[in-house]
Structures are given as structure tokens and as C-alpha cells.
Write a protein that holds these residues in place. Structure first.
Motif, mmCIF file in Angstrom:
data_model
loop_
_atom_site.group_PDB
_atom_site.id
_atom_site.type_symbol
_atom_site.label_atom_id
_atom_site.label_comp_id
_atom_site.label_asym_id
_atom_site.label_seq_id
_atom_site.Cartn_x
_atom_site.Cartn_y
_atom_site.Cartn_z
ATOM 1 N N GLY A 1 -6.271 9.985 -10.232
ATOM 2 C CA GLY A 1 -5.753 9.644 -8.908
ATOM 3 C C GLY A 1 -5.523 8.163 -8.687
ATOM 4 O O GLY A 1 -4.817 7.773 -7.753
ATOM 5 N N ALA A 2 -6.106 7.325 -9.541
ATOM 6 C CA ALA A 2 -5.930 5.872 -9.397
ATOM 7 C C ALA A 2 -4.569 5.414 -9.895
ATOM 8 O O ALA A 2 -4.099 4.324 -9.541
ATOM 9 C CB ALA A 2 -7.034 5.138 -10.151
ATOM 10 N N ASP A 3 -3.935 6.229 -10.717
ATOM 11 C CA ASP A 3 -2.652 5.845 -11.313
ATOM 12 C C ASP A 3 -1.588 5.652 -10.235
ATOM 13 O O ASP A 3 -1.455 6.458 -9.321
ATOM 14 C CB ASP A 3 -2.202 6.919 -12.303
ATOM 15 C CG ASP A 3 -1.026 6.471 -13.153
ATOM 16 O OD1 ASP A 3 -0.878 5.260 -13.361
ATOM 17 O OD2 ASP A 3 -0.261 7.343 -13.601
ATOM 18 N N GLY A 4 -0.860 4.563 -10.341
ATOM 19 C CA GLY A 4 0.223 4.293 -9.413
ATOM 20 C C GLY A 4 -0.200 3.710 -8.081
ATOM 21 O O GLY A 4 0.634 3.528 -7.189
ATOM 22 N N THR A 5 -1.483 3.405 -7.912
ATOM 23 C CA THR A 5 -1.977 2.834 -6.661
ATOM 24 C C THR A 5 -2.050 1.309 -6.776
ATOM 25 O O THR A 5 -2.061 0.753 -7.880
ATOM 26 C CB THR A 5 -3.368 3.377 -6.319
ATOM 27 O OG1 THR A 5 -4.317 2.895 -7.299
ATOM 28 C CG2 THR A 5 -3.379 4.905 -6.328
ATOM 29 N N PRO A 6 -2.129 0.602 -5.641
ATOM 30 C CA PRO A 6 -2.252 -0.860 -5.672
ATOM 31 C C PRO A 6 -3.476 -1.343 -6.452
ATOM 32 O O PRO A 6 -3.492 -2.475 -6.937
ATOM 33 C CB PRO A 6 -2.362 -1.225 -4.183
ATOM 34 C CG PRO A 6 -1.672 -0.115 -3.475
ATOM 35 C CD PRO A 6 -1.975 1.122 -4.275
ATOM 36 N N TRP A 7 -4.482 -0.488 -6.589
ATOM 37 C CA TRP A 7 -5.704 -0.838 -7.325
ATOM 38 C C TRP A 7 -5.391 -1.259 -8.760
ATOM 39 O O TRP A 7 -6.095 -2.087 -9.337
ATOM 40 C CB TRP A 7 -6.634 0.381 -7.321
ATOM 41 C CG TRP A 7 -7.968 0.192 -7.975
ATOM 42 C CD1 TRP A 7 -9.084 -0.377 -7.417
ATOM 43 C CD2 TRP A 7 -8.333 0.597 -9.300
ATOM 44 N NE1 TRP A 7 -10.118 -0.341 -8.315
ATOM 45 C CE2 TRP A 7 -9.699 0.247 -9.476
ATOM 46 C CE3 TRP A 7 -7.662 1.216 -10.338
ATOM 47 C CZ2 TRP A 7 -10.386 0.502 -10.653
ATOM 48 C CZ3 TRP A 7 -8.333 1.474 -11.514
ATOM 49 C CH2 TRP A 7 -9.680 1.110 -11.670
#
Length: 343
Positions: A236-242
Motif C-alpha cells: 500500500g505504500a507504493d505510489g504514495t508521497p512517502w
């Protein structure tokens, strides 16, 4: 042959024992096979599970009325003999064996047959009726030995280091992450992790597991500190600003779905490593045969294809069962698989 388990709108219900297995709606008595969110829901009055699973449930669901049962220990619930046995899926994952009136039913939950060195060796159980998953119930899904996959991941990390890139590995925080972290622990002095991975890894280490420690990435973690390192995060972290903090970086997905050509491209990632916590096609067939079951019920995954094969090959009398196991991400990828497989 009787129906010791009924398939209801709340979940798998044992009428004689008056309990449910992995129910998705609140019930009085729930036996939980493992700690993944699609099998362990909040709201039950009483939970029964393996001690390792209790630790995970406490983190994910908070304090509840938990009762634990060791593998191979037998309890009697309204005349039904109940025991838990290793499923090999993730830490604490268990099959549920029920014996009543000369019949034996086994609910497998999720399982894999290759020993990952962490989750316990899967134990095939003789039974009259077997309830099996079919997450990867198509002939295209055939896993290579995990050591070969681990070697590929380590080589990928080395190449990224040579190119000055951070290696970001996407793996489910419970199950896959523990395996990946053990495999790559010698690749770098410090492995960084998303908070979801850090929380579970730290909890398991505090509970006595000899697992690879990780350092949590926070908003205060300097970007310079992360350059050329290894990061483990949930999908779920993929593609996020993180993710921006890791530039330049390369993304690798650890998933059985990477077996299908094009899934890495569709997800716009740099590498796909076919590593699964579920049995592959051969593992599913091998398991059904080893149980000696006369009848099987096939739950989430490719139920139609797998049950049809079992019937055609006279392996067992097979039927499909609709449940709420599995998640939306898996369902989306399944559509891609169906399109490429022509099913």
C-alpha cells in the motif's frame, strides 16, 4: 456423510460444537486460523487460536477474550474434538481439525507446503472432508525454491547499490516481510522499514522471535541516510508521497502474482519476485491427495478451475464455497490472470 460444518453468511459454522471458524461477522465463539485481517475480525465475544496468533491478534484487534491452544493439543467442544495443526502460511497459522461421530473435517485456512523456517512446517492431515483455499489454483502458478528467489533478491539489491539506488521491497507486513527480512539481513548494516512493518517485526522480536531488527522511517529520518540502503514496506505504500524520500530508488514486489507476465509492468515496478505465502498449483493438488479426503470444499481464489480439476481427475468430490476471504488487491490481480489465461 454429514455436514459437520455449514457455510453461513457469518462464516464456517460447526453446528454440533456451536462455534465458527474465521467468521467475518461478530459471533459468540470464533476459532481463528491466523492473524491476517481477512480471517481475523474484531467483534467476537470469544477467540480461540494458537499462542503465536494471540500475540498478533492483540496488536491488531486489541484486548479481547483470547483462549489459546498449542498445535496437536485436543479440546472437546460439545462433543467435537478440536485441535490445531501447522499451516505453514505465516507465524501462528493453523489448520483446524474437527472429529465427531467417526468423521474428520479439516479447515486449512491459508497454507503453503514449503517450509520457510519461520511459520512452521505444514502438516497434511488425514480426513474425510477437507476445506482448502485456492488462491493460486491455476497450473500457471508453480513456485521455484525460495532460496533461488532469495538469491535473486540479494543480487538485485547489489546491482541497485552499484547504481546508487535505494532498494524498496514491497511485502505484506505480516508473513512476507518476516521472510524477506531474514533473507536479506546480510545485504546491509541497517534495514529500514515502513511503520507497519516495523510495528509487527518489533512486536515479534519482543515476543521472543529471533528475527531481523529494522529501523523505522519517520518524517525526521534524513533522506541522505536512506540513499543506497534497503527499505521494506507494505504494498500500500507504493505510489504514495512517502516514497519520495528514497529518490533515486528501485521498487521490487514480492508476490506470487508476479508469476504472471505483465503484472510487474501493470504495477509500474522495476522488479517482481515470485514469493508467496500460499501453496502453488502442485502444492494444492499434493495436499488434497495427502489428506485422503473423499470430499473437498474450495474457498477463495480460483475455486472453479481447481474444483473442476479435482472432479475430472477423480482426486475428490469437489465443490465451490463462497466466503469473504481474500482482499481487493488479490481480486484485481486475478482479473489480469484470467485475461491472460483465457479462463
Amino acid at each position: 456423510m454429514s455436514n459437520l460444518i455449514s457455510f453461513t453468511d457469518k462464516g464456517l459454522y460447526c453446528v454440533q460444537g456451536n462455534f465458527y471458524i474465521d467468521p467475518w461477522k461478530p459471533v459468540d465463539k470464533a476459532i481463528i486460523t491466523h492473524g491476517h485481517a481477512d480471517h481475523a475480525y474484531l467483534g467476537h465475544r470469544n477467540y480461540l487460536c494458537h499462542p503465536y496468533t494471540k500475540t498478533i491478534l492483540q496488536l491488531r484487534l486489541g484486548d479481547n477474550n483470547y483462549q489459546t491452544l498449542e498445535w496437536n493439543e485436543i479440546i472437546n467442544l460439545n462433543g467435537v474434538k478440536v485441535s490445531l495443526h501447522p499451516a505453514g502460511h505465516i507465524i501462528g497459522s493453523s489448520q483446524v481439525r474437527l472429529e465427531y461421530n467417526h468423521e474428520v473435517w479439516v479447515v486449512s485456512g491459508d497454507y503453503k507446503v514449503e517450509d520457510d523456517g519461520i511459520s512452521g512446517q505444514f502438516e497434511p492431515l488425514k480426513c474425510t472432508t477437507f476445506i482448502t483455499e485456492s488462491t493460486f489454483g491455476l497450473p500457471i502458478f508453480k513456485w521455484k525454491p525460495q532460496e533461488e528467489i532469495y538469491s535473486n533478491i540479494i543480487n538485485w539489491i547489489s546491482k541497485n547499490k552499484e547504481n546508487g539506488k535505494t532498494s524498496v521491497l514491497l511485502a505484506y507486513s505480516l508473513g512476507k516481510a518476516q521472510r524477506v527480512l531474514q533473507a536479506i539481513k546480510e545485504t546491509t548494516q541497517t534495514i529500514f522499514a515502513h511503520g507497519a512493518v516495523f510495528n509487527l517485526q518489533s512486536m515479534l522480536i519482543d515476543d521472543g522471535w529471533n528475527l531481523t531488527p529494522v529501523e523505522r522511517i519517520t518524517p525526521e529520518t534524513p533522506a541522505e541516510l536512506l540513499k543506497g540502503t534497503v527499505v521494506v514496506a507494505p504494498p500500500g505504500a507504493d505510489g504514495t508521497p512517502w516514497m519520495k524520500k528514497f529518490n533515486p530508488y528501485s521498487v521490487g514486489v514480492c508476490s506470487g502474482w508476479m508469476q504472471v507476465r505483465g503484472n510487474a509492468r501493470r504495477r509500474n515496478v522495476d522488479a517482481g519476485f515470485v514469493l508467496s505465502d500460499h501453496a502453488d498449483w502442485n502444492g494444492l493438488i499434493q495436499t488434497v491427495k495427502e489428506t485422503g479426503a473423499e470430499r473437498i470444499f474450495v474457498t477463495h481464489g480460483f475455486q472453479s478451475a481447481f474444483s473442476r480439476y479435482c472432479n475430472e481427475q477423480n482426486i475428490a468430490i469437489a465443490a465451490e464455497v463462497k466466503t469473504q476471504y481474500g482482499n481487493e488487491d488479490e481480486e484485481a490481480v486475478q482479473e489480469n490472470v484470467k485475461q491472460e489465461s483465457g479462463i
